[in-house]
Design a protein around this motif. Sequence first.
Motif, PDB file in Angstrom:
ATOM      1  N   ARG A  80      14.668  44.820  34.704  1.00  0.00           N
ATOM      2  CA  ARG A  80      14.829  45.975  33.812  1.00  0.00           C
ATOM      3  C   ARG A  80      16.292  46.133  33.400  1.00  0.00           C
ATOM      4  O   ARG A  80      16.586  46.377  32.234  1.00  0.00           O
ATOM      5  N   SER A  81      17.206  45.970  34.333  1.00  0.00           N
ATOM      6  CA  SER A  81      18.621  46.123  33.989  1.00  0.00           C
ATOM      7  C   SER A  81      19.071  45.037  33.015  1.00  0.00           C
ATOM      8  O   SER A  81      19.880  45.305  32.120  1.00  0.00           O
ATOM      9  N   ARG A 113      12.106  43.397  40.087  1.00  0.00           N
ATOM     10  CA  ARG A 113      11.725  44.108  38.865  1.00  0.00           C
ATOM     11  C   ARG A 113      12.846  45.017  38.367  1.00  0.00           C
ATOM     12  O   ARG A 113      13.041  45.157  37.170  1.00  0.00           O
ATOM     13  N   TYR A 114      13.575  45.609  39.290  1.00  0.00           N
ATOM     14  CA  TYR A 114      14.688  46.466  38.886  1.00  0.00           C
ATOM     15  C   TYR A 114      15.751  45.632  38.191  1.00  0.00           C
ATOM     16  O   TYR A 114      16.308  46.052  37.174  1.00  0.00           O
ATOM     17  N   SER A 173      17.112  43.559  30.733  1.00  0.00           N
ATOM     18  CA  SER A 173      16.551  43.860  29.416  1.00  0.00           C
ATOM     19  C   SER A 173      17.312  45.009  28.756  1.00  0.00           C
ATOM     20  O   SER A 173      17.544  44.985  27.542  1.00  0.00           O
ATOM     21  N   GLU A 174      17.732  46.000  29.523  1.00  0.00           N
ATOM     22  CA  GLU A 174      18.519  47.089  28.956  1.00  0.00           C
ATOM     23  C   GLU A 174      19.877  46.595  28.476  1.00  0.00           C
ATOM     24  O   GLU A 174      20.400  47.078  27.467  1.00  0.00           O
TER      25      GLU A 174
END
Length: 55
Positions: free
Chosen positions: A9-10, A5-6, A12-13
């Motif tokens: 997130r990275s 999940r991390y 998508s950022e």
Amino acid sequence: MDSDRYHQRSMSETVFSSIKRTLCGAVRARNWWLEFREIILKATVYNLRRSVRYP
């Protein structure tokens, strides 16, 4: 911390940052449905540019 999940997130950022740099980060519309449409169009243009660049 869940590493999958991390990492998601990275990624998508990274995409959001790229869209802001290349297609201007500001949303100019004033109504929420026009803002939504503008964001969808920006994401579509980003995806098209990536598909042309990386066949």
